[in-house]
Write an enzyme that holds these catalytic residues in place. Structure first.
Site, PDB file in Angstrom:
ATOM      1  N   ARG A  10      61.402  68.270  64.440  1.00 29.47           N
ATOM      2  CA  ARG A  10      62.386  68.020  63.387  1.00 29.47           C
ATOM      3  C   ARG A  10      63.699  68.715  63.722  1.00 29.47           C
ATOM      4  NH1 ARG A  10      62.766  71.806  59.085  1.00 29.47           N
ATOM      5  NH2 ARG A  10      61.606  73.723  59.457  1.00 29.47           N
ATOM      6  N   ASN A  20      64.973  72.726  69.133  1.00 30.98           N
ATOM      7  CA  ASN A  20      64.273  71.767  69.984  1.00 30.98           C
ATOM      8  C   ASN A  20      65.140  71.177  71.090  1.00 30.98           C
ATOM      9  OD1 ASN A  20      61.631  71.841  68.811  1.00 30.98           O
ATOM     10  ND2 ASN A  20      62.467  70.782  67.035  1.00 30.98           N
ATOM     11  N   ARG A  69      60.965  59.623  61.908  1.00 36.18           N
ATOM     12  CA  ARG A  69      60.244  60.311  60.837  1.00 36.18           C
ATOM     13  C   ARG A  69      61.087  60.353  59.561  1.00 36.18           C
ATOM     14  NH1 ARG A  69      58.366  66.537  61.203  1.00 36.18           N
ATOM     15  NH2 ARG A  69      58.588  66.045  63.425  1.00 36.18           N
ATOM     16  N   SER A  80      52.797  69.708  59.972  1.00 32.05           N
ATOM     17  CA  SER A  80      52.665  68.912  61.202  1.00 32.05           C
ATOM     18  C   SER A  80      51.710  67.750  60.971  1.00 32.05           C
ATOM     19  CB  SER A  80      52.149  69.794  62.341  1.00 32.05           C
ATOM     20  OG  SER A  80      53.096  70.777  62.686  1.00 32.05           O
ATOM     21  N   GLN A 105      53.097  71.017  70.714  1.00 32.55           N
ATOM     22  CA  GLN A 105      54.151  71.678  69.948  1.00 32.55           C
ATOM     23  C   GLN A 105      55.216  72.202  70.906  1.00 32.55           C
ATOM     24  OE1 GLN A 105      52.296  73.260  65.885  1.00 32.55           O
ATOM     25  NE2 GLN A 105      51.721  74.560  67.585  1.00 32.55           N
ATOM     26  N   ARG A 159      33.388 102.671  68.227  1.00 30.62           N
ATOM     27  CA  ARG A 159      34.366 101.894  68.986  1.00 30.62           C
ATOM     28  C   ARG A 159      33.748 101.380  70.293  1.00 30.62           C
ATOM     29  NH1 ARG A 159      39.983 101.595  69.113  1.00 30.62           N
ATOM     30  NH2 ARG A 159      40.025 103.091  67.396  1.00 30.62           N
TER      31      ARG A 159
END
Length: 230
Positions: A10, A20, A69, A80, A105, A159
């Site tokens: 987007r 992007n 879109r 998404s 992605q 631990r």
């Protein structure tokens, strides 16, 4: 078997404006994911789902097909999954009905076409319905509940050595593969029998800030120098 890649992108990113299409190692960020999909020997076509004309133009220049879109599916609250559902429905109207969808992605660009092929191969070999890529995690995790600290994945009173712990993984966001029915039935990228594709710890790096860009740019640039420019 028909396999497609869908890359949602987007235009309204807030943390890093115009993220992007921002250059990373000499090319727009989204170009890295498009080229990774193109390097795959199993993906038949690459689609970018976007509301943004500049992203669409850049993506087309790198060989992706564009799915327009709707604006309401590209705001800060849109998932998404909503973009993926819209994309698959738009393709079905064109009589394009893939057997598998690879969801990539842009913000998790540490991958290769070979990674995508191996992820698909693992899903098929395990007869899984969906798959996510993960990176090994050796961290001791804590949470705070009502002001009290609590260890999550180990007992702090005993631990363990890290090498003695059961293998644990963090979802790295780089590769998802699913059969379309999974998304339609569950409204989720994951469902049915789920498989894991293990990648390097470095693959867990994501781009959310300018500092992330700088760090991943160094890693991506070095990787491309080692493997040859694509």
């Amino acid at each position: 078997m028909t396999i497609i890649a869908i890359i949602p992108a987007r235009g309204g990113s807030k943390g890093v404006p115009r993220k992007n299409v921002r250059p990373l190692a000499g090319k727009p960020l989204i170009a890295h994911s498009i080229e990774d999909a193109q390097e795959s020997s199993l993906i038949d076509q690459v689609y970018v789902s976007t509301d943004d004309q500049e992203i669409a133009t850049v993506s087309a220049q790198y060989g992706a097909k564009i799915i327009d879109r709707p604006v309401e599916l590209a705001n800060d609250t849109a998932s998404s999954e909503s973009a993926l559902i819209h994309a698959i429905a738009a393709l079905e109207k064109q009589n394009i009905k893939p057997d598998l969808v690879v969801f990539l992605q842009c913000t998790s660009p540490i991958r290769t076409g070979a990674d995508i092929d191996q992820a698909i191969a693992k899903l098929n070999a395990q007869q899984a319905d969906s798959l996510l890529s993960v990176s090994p995690s050796h961290r001791f995790l804590w949470e705070e509940l009502n002001g009290l600290a609590k260890s999550i994945n180990y007992d702090y009173r005993h631990r363990p050595r890290r090498q003695d712990m059961n293998p644990q993984y963090v979802e790295n966001g780089s590769i998802y593969v699913f059969k379309p029915w999974v998304l339609k039935k569950t409204q989720n990228r994951l469902g049915g029998k789920i498989s894991l594709y293990v990648m390097s710890e470095m693959a867990a790096l994501e781009i959310d800030t300018i500092d992330d860009f700088r760090m991943i740019e160094c890693l991506t640039g070095n990787r491309e120098q080692e493997t040859g420019n694509r």
